[in-house]
Design a protein around this motif. Structure first.
Motif, mmCIF file in Angstrom:
data_model
loop_
_atom_site.group_PDB
_atom_site.id
_atom_site.type_symbol
_atom_site.label_atom_id
_atom_site.label_comp_id
_atom_site.label_asym_id
_atom_site.label_seq_id
_atom_site.Cartn_x
_atom_site.Cartn_y
_atom_site.Cartn_z
ATOM 1 N N LEU A 94 0.836 9.328 -11.421
ATOM 2 C CA LEU A 94 -0.001 8.322 -12.080
ATOM 3 C C LEU A 94 -1.470 8.712 -12.103
ATOM 4 C CD1 LEU A 94 1.560 5.017 -10.657
ATOM 5 C CD2 LEU A 94 2.176 6.273 -12.734
ATOM 6 N N ASP A 95 -1.881 9.515 -11.114
ATOM 7 C CA ASP A 95 -3.283 9.931 -11.067
ATOM 8 C C ASP A 95 -3.632 10.926 -12.172
ATOM 9 O OD1 ASP A 95 -1.540 11.720 -9.838
ATOM 10 O OD2 ASP A 95 -3.048 12.474 -8.456
ATOM 11 N N LYS A 96 -2.617 11.406 -12.895
ATOM 12 C CA LYS A 96 -2.862 12.332 -13.999
ATOM 13 C C LYS A 96 -3.052 11.583 -15.327
ATOM 14 C CE LYS A 96 -2.054 15.969 -11.364
ATOM 15 N NZ LYS A 96 -1.612 15.297 -10.136
ATOM 16 N N ARG A 97 -2.752 10.301 -15.336
ATOM 17 C CA ARG A 97 -2.893 9.512 -16.553
ATOM 18 C C ARG A 97 -4.362 9.181 -16.801
ATOM 19 N NH1 ARG A 97 2.197 5.198 -16.383
ATOM 20 N NH2 ARG A 97 3.817 6.735 -15.846
ATOM 21 N N GLN A 98 -4.697 9.019 -18.044
ATOM 22 C CA GLN A 98 -6.073 8.701 -18.404
ATOM 23 C C GLN A 98 -6.348 7.215 -18.161
ATOM 24 O OE1 GLN A 98 -6.742 9.986 -22.440
ATOM 25 N NE2 GLN A 98 -7.074 12.113 -21.836
ATOM 26 N N ALA A 133 0.834 -1.202 0.000
ATOM 27 C CA ALA A 133 0.000 0.000 0.000
ATOM 28 C C ALA A 133 0.867 1.249 0.000
ATOM 29 C CB ALA A 133 -0.928 -0.008 1.211
ATOM 30 N N GLU A 134 1.900 1.259 0.827
ATOM 31 C CA GLU A 134 2.796 2.416 0.880
ATOM 32 C C GLU A 134 3.510 2.602 -0.444
ATOM 33 O OE1 GLU A 134 6.319 4.335 3.706
ATOM 34 O OE2 GLU A 134 5.722 2.241 3.968
ATOM 35 N N LEU A 135 3.946 1.493 -1.055
ATOM 36 C CA LEU A 135 4.620 1.574 -2.345
ATOM 37 C C LEU A 135 3.694 2.148 -3.408
ATOM 38 C CD1 LEU A 135 7.086 1.007 -4.102
ATOM 39 C CD2 LEU A 135 6.232 -1.318 -4.431
ATOM 40 N N ALA A 136 2.432 1.729 -3.380
ATOM 41 C CA ALA A 136 1.454 2.257 -4.341
ATOM 42 C C ALA A 136 1.328 3.772 -4.202
ATOM 43 C CB ALA A 136 0.094 1.585 -4.131
ATOM 44 N N ALA A 137 1.230 4.252 -2.967
ATOM 45 C CA ALA A 137 1.096 5.691 -2.730
ATOM 46 C C ALA A 137 2.320 6.445 -3.228
ATOM 47 C CB ALA A 137 0.880 5.958 -1.241
ATOM 48 N N ILE A 138 3.500 5.872 -3.017
ATOM 49 C CA ILE A 138 4.738 6.532 -3.448
ATOM 50 C C ILE A 138 4.821 6.591 -4.964
ATOM 51 C CG2 ILE A 138 7.252 6.275 -3.502
ATOM 52 C CD1 ILE A 138 7.031 5.132 -0.648
ATOM 53 N N MET A 139 4.436 5.513 -5.635
ATOM 54 C CA MET A 139 4.498 5.501 -7.096
ATOM 55 C C MET A 139 3.550 6.539 -7.698
ATOM 56 S SD MET A 139 6.828 3.356 -8.009
ATOM 57 C CE MET A 139 7.668 4.046 -6.568
ATOM 58 N N VAL A 160 -2.771 2.506 -9.266
ATOM 59 C CA VAL A 160 -1.694 1.630 -9.745
ATOM 60 C C VAL A 160 -2.261 0.400 -10.446
ATOM 61 C CG1 VAL A 160 0.003 2.426 -8.059
ATOM 62 C CG2 VAL A 160 -1.461 0.461 -7.493
ATOM 63 N N LEU A 161 -3.450 -0.030 -10.032
ATOM 64 C CA LEU A 161 -4.071 -1.165 -10.707
ATOM 65 C C LEU A 161 -4.589 -0.766 -12.091
ATOM 66 C CD1 LEU A 161 -6.052 -2.801 -7.745
ATOM 67 C CD2 LEU A 161 -4.018 -3.710 -8.891
ATOM 68 N N LYS A 162 -5.221 0.397 -12.164
ATOM 69 C CA LYS A 162 -5.767 0.850 -13.450
ATOM 70 C C LYS A 162 -4.666 1.164 -14.456
ATOM 71 C CE LYS A 162 -9.995 2.822 -11.442
ATOM 72 N NZ LYS A 162 -10.743 4.079 -11.167
ATOM 73 N N THR A 163 -3.549 1.684 -13.981
ATOM 74 C CA THR A 163 -2.420 1.984 -14.872
ATOM 75 C C THR A 163 -1.528 0.767 -15.083
ATOM 76 O OG1 THR A 163 -1.150 2.800 -12.970
ATOM 77 C CG2 THR A 163 -2.358 4.434 -14.278
ATOM 78 N N GLU A 164 -1.820 -0.321 -14.374
ATOM 79 C CA GLU A 164 -1.079 -1.579 -14.473
ATOM 80 C C GLU A 164 0.377 -1.433 -14.045
ATOM 81 O OE1 GLU A 164 -1.633 -3.171 -18.388
ATOM 82 O OE2 GLU A 164 -3.735 -3.661 -18.021
ATOM 83 N N ILE A 165 0.636 -0.461 -13.180
ATOM 84 C CA ILE A 165 1.964 -0.325 -12.592
ATOM 85 C C ILE A 165 2.183 -1.399 -11.538
ATOM 86 C CG2 ILE A 165 3.479 1.190 -11.254
ATOM 87 C CD1 ILE A 165 3.004 1.973 -14.222
ATOM 88 N N MET A 166 1.119 -1.767 -10.844
ATOM 89 C CA MET A 166 1.148 -2.903 -9.933
ATOM 90 C C MET A 166 0.006 -3.837 -10.307
ATOM 91 S SD MET A 166 2.043 -1.040 -6.250
ATOM 92 C CE MET A 166 2.228 -2.585 -5.343
#
Length: 258
Positions: free
Chosen positions: A108-112, A96-102, A136-142
């Motif tokens: 990432l919240d600026k991506r469509q 969870a912390e890693l997701a917030a940092i990414m 992070v799930l929607k952008t598939e970063i995690m």
């Protein structure tokens, strides 16, 4: 090393970084770093409040070498101190912390992305990192796990942390031979999971981790101090570079034969 970097023209995401493979590796490791943050809180260990907090001038629990990196990332608001004002560099990173940092680091919240939330059984909408985990799930970063699980409290290994950072940054499509060459300086290179090798090679090449370390320790849990160093090096790379000096009477890009 710089010769083959200059020939790269495209940056891609990690190939083969699938949910199934990710879950299989985690199941194999039996999730050794899964912990309960509420239990930690009951043991009087403060949890991050994830608000804007000031940087402490002195943090005796951190080494002099890491203090500069910590101060930089806290000043940049990519990570925060805990509610007691300390950073606790030795504490382990959670997913969870890693997701917030990414999300903070790469915007990432600026991506469509789709407006429809991803169903995650173990992350309710009341969770402090719900929006970041959704991002992070929607952008598939995690990636999630089988059964629509995210395991937000699970500890992140160094291989995972570096791979996910590289996923957001962009992973160079090195050849297998080039990856082997980059990793050859580390005595524990064989313990790097196959899905993380190109990602780890990328962060090494870009100078985001200590090149003088003899080992990468990819299967050890990543600490907050580890991530602070990576972020600090990333921030250093974002600094504007000096302009190329112009030689009097000459040209910045001289043409052959002129």
């Amino acid at each position: 090393m710089g010769k083959f970097i200059s020939s790269l023209s495209l940056i891609f995401l990690i190939p083969g970084f699938s949910v199934a493979a990710y879950a299989e590796d985690q199941n194999r490791l039996q999730q050794p770093y899964l912990v309960n943050m509420e239990r930690e809180q009951k043991q009087n260990l403060p949890l991050p409040d994830f608000k804007d907090v000031g940087v402490e001038e002195e943090q005796p629990q951190d080494s002099a070498q890491s203090s500069k990196a910590i101060k930089r990332v806290v000043t940049a608001k990519l990570m925060t101190n805990f509610s007691d004002g300390n950073f606790y560099a030795e504490k382990l990173m959670s997913r969870a912390e890693l997701a917030a940092i990414m999300v903070k680091t790469f915007g990432l919240d600026k991506r469509q992305v789709t407006d429809k939330d991803v169903q995650v059984a173990d992350v309710p909408s009341s969770h402090w990192a719900y929006k970041d985990i959704q991002t992070v799930l929607k952008t598939e970063i995690m990636q999630g796990y089988r059964g629509n699980l995210f395991f937000p409290n699970q500890r992140v290994t160094r291989a995972e942390g570096l791979a996910i950072f590289a996923q957001a940054y962009g992973v160079f499509q090195f050849s297998d031979d080039t990856v082997a060459e980059i990793l050859s300086q580390y005595s524990d290179k064989e313990s790097i999971p196959n899905w993380a090798r190109k990602a780890v090679a990328t962060v090494i090449t870009e100078g985001f981790i200590d090149s003088w370390q003899p080992q990468l320790s990819p299967l050890k849990p990543m600490t907050r101090g580890d991530m602070a160093y990576v972020l600090s090096q990333y921030l250093e790379r974002q600094q504007p570079q000096p302009d190329t000096p112009i030689v009097p009477g000459g040209s910045v890009n001289p043409q052959p034969g002129l």
